[in-house]
Design a protein around this motif. Structure first.
Motif, PDB file in Angstrom:
ATOM      1  N   ARG A 131       0.972  -1.234  -0.127  1.00 29.13           N
ATOM      2  CA  ARG A 131       0.110   0.104  -0.032  1.00 29.13           C
ATOM      3  C   ARG A 131       0.717   1.259  -0.095  1.00 29.13           C
ATOM      4  O   ARG A 131       0.625   2.238  -0.536  1.00 29.13           O
ATOM      5  CB  ARG A 131      -0.981  -0.116   1.132  1.00 29.13           C
ATOM      6  N   ARG A 175      -6.681   7.414  -3.871  1.00 25.65           N
ATOM      7  CA  ARG A 175      -7.956   6.863  -3.080  1.00 25.65           C
ATOM      8  C   ARG A 175      -7.780   5.335  -2.887  1.00 25.65           C
ATOM      9  O   ARG A 175      -7.530   4.589  -3.906  1.00 25.65           O
ATOM     10  CB  ARG A 175      -9.364   7.372  -3.856  1.00 25.65           C
ATOM     11  N   PHE A 176      -7.935   5.029  -1.590  1.00 31.30           N
ATOM     12  CA  PHE A 176      -7.968   3.437  -1.404  1.00 31.30           C
ATOM     13  C   PHE A 176      -9.465   3.039  -1.312  1.00 31.30           C
ATOM     14  O   PHE A 176     -10.143   3.560  -0.616  1.00 31.30           O
ATOM     15  CB  PHE A 176      -6.854   3.139  -0.022  1.00 31.30           C
ATOM     16  N   GLU A 194     -11.187  -0.667  -0.246  1.00 32.73           N
ATOM     17  CA  GLU A 194     -11.029  -2.084   0.152  1.00 32.73           C
ATOM     18  C   GLU A 194     -12.295  -2.755  -0.106  1.00 32.73           C
ATOM     19  O   GLU A 194     -13.493  -2.106   0.149  1.00 32.73           O
ATOM     20  CB  GLU A 194     -10.960  -2.006   1.480  1.00 32.73           C
ATOM     21  N   TRP A 208      -4.603  -1.728   8.402  1.00 36.83           N
ATOM     22  CA  TRP A 208      -4.122  -0.339   7.691  1.00 36.83           C
ATOM     23  C   TRP A 208      -3.687   0.447   8.825  1.00 36.83           C
ATOM     24  O   TRP A 208      -4.421   1.149   9.711  1.00 36.83           O
ATOM     25  CB  TRP A 208      -5.585   0.235   7.219  1.00 36.83           C
ATOM     26  N   THR A 267      -0.805   4.854   5.523  1.00 41.84           N
ATOM     27  CA  THR A 267      -2.053   4.622   4.613  1.00 41.84           C
ATOM     28  C   THR A 267      -3.260   4.098   5.650  1.00 41.84           C
ATOM     29  O   THR A 267      -4.252   4.638   5.221  1.00 41.84           O
ATOM     30  CB  THR A 267      -1.985   3.259   3.790  1.00 41.84           C
ATOM     31  N   ARG A 278     -10.295   6.041   3.213  1.00 49.74           N
ATOM     32  CA  ARG A 278     -10.307   4.753   2.334  1.00 49.74           C
ATOM     33  C   ARG A 278     -11.971   4.434   2.589  1.00 49.74           C
ATOM     34  O   ARG A 278     -12.603   4.824   3.594  1.00 49.74           O
ATOM     35  CB  ARG A 278      -9.553   3.819   2.938  1.00 49.74           C
ATOM     36  N   THR A 301     -14.563   1.160   2.450  1.00 50.29           N
ATOM     37  CA  THR A 301     -14.522  -0.414   2.129  1.00 50.29           C
ATOM     38  C   THR A 301     -15.938  -0.438   1.518  1.00 50.29           C
ATOM     39  O   THR A 301     -16.943  -0.008   2.159  1.00 50.29           O
ATOM     40  CB  THR A 301     -14.636  -0.770   3.685  1.00 50.29           C
TER      41      THR A 301
END
Length: 175
Positions: A85, A100-101, A103, A144, A148, A153, A155
Motif C-alpha cells: 500500500r 484513494r484506497f 477495500e 491499515w 495508509t 479509504r 470499504t
C-alpha cells in the motif's frame, strides 16, 4: 482531477469487477497485477523467483507512465500488506496526484467462496487460489496502519450489486 484509485481485497471478493467498473466510469485504465505476473511467468521466469514483487513493480512503472501522460489510473491488486500500500502512496506523492484506497470485502462467506471457486480468469501459469489459500491469507492480511492507515479509504461490500459498488467508489473518489 488526476487520481490513482488503489484497490485492495482478498481474491474472489470482486475487486477486479469493481476496478473495471470504476475505470470505465472515470475513463481511466486499470493496471492489474495478476496478468502482469502471468506474463512474467510466461516469459520463462521461474515461479520460485519473486514474481509477485516483480509484478507490483512493473504495475508501478506502467501506472507512473500513465500518470506522466496526464491520466489517472486504477490499480487492481490484493495489496494485503502495508509495504504494498505504501508503494502506491509513494508513487502518488512522487507524481503529485490524489490517491484513494478502496477495500473490497465480501461479508457473506458462502457467496465469497462460490465466487472464488467459480471464477476462471484464464491466466496462464497462475492457478486460481483455493478457498483454503484465501482463508490462510486472512492470517497474512495486515491492518491499515502507518501512513495508509491515516488516509481516507472506503470499504465496500461486494454482496451489493456491482453498479451500486461502482457508484459508491465514484462518489468517494470525487469527494
Amino acid at each position: 482531477m488526476v487520481v490513482m484509485v488503489v484497490m485492495a481485497g482478498l481474491p474472489g471478493t470482486g475487486k477486479s469487477a469493481v476496478a473495471g467498473g470504476v475505470g470505465a466510469a472515470l475513463g481511466i485504465p486499470v493496471v492489474s497485477v495478476d496478468p502482469i505476473e502471468s506474463a512474467i511467468l510466461s516469459a520463462g521466469i521461474d515461479a520460485d523467483q519473486p514474481t509477485g514483487l516483480a509484478a507490483y513493480l512493473v504495475a508501478e512503472t506502467i501506472a507512473e507512465s500513465v500518470i506522466a501522460g496526464g491520466g489517472g489510473v486504477v490499480i487492481d491488486a490484493v495489496n494485503a500488506v502495508e509495504p504494498a500500500r505504501e508503494q502506491w502512496l509513494k508513487l502518488a506523492a512522487r507524481c503529485g496526484i490524489a490517491i484513494r484506497f478502496v477495500e473490497v470485502v465480501c461479508s457473506d462467506v458462502g457467496v465469497h467462496r462460490v465466487r472464488l471457486e467459480a471464477r476462471g480468469r484464464q491466466l496462464a501459469h497462475i492457478a486460481e487460489p483455493t478457498w483454503h489459500a484465501v482463508e490462510q491469507s486472512l492470517d497474512e492480511w495486515e491492518a491499515w496502519t502507518g501512513e495508509t492507515g491515516s488516509l481516507p479509504r472506503i470499504t465496500v461490500d461486494s454482496v451489493n450489486p456491482l453498479p451500486v459498488l461502482v457508484e459508491q467508489v465514484i462518489a468517494f473518489v470525487r469527494s
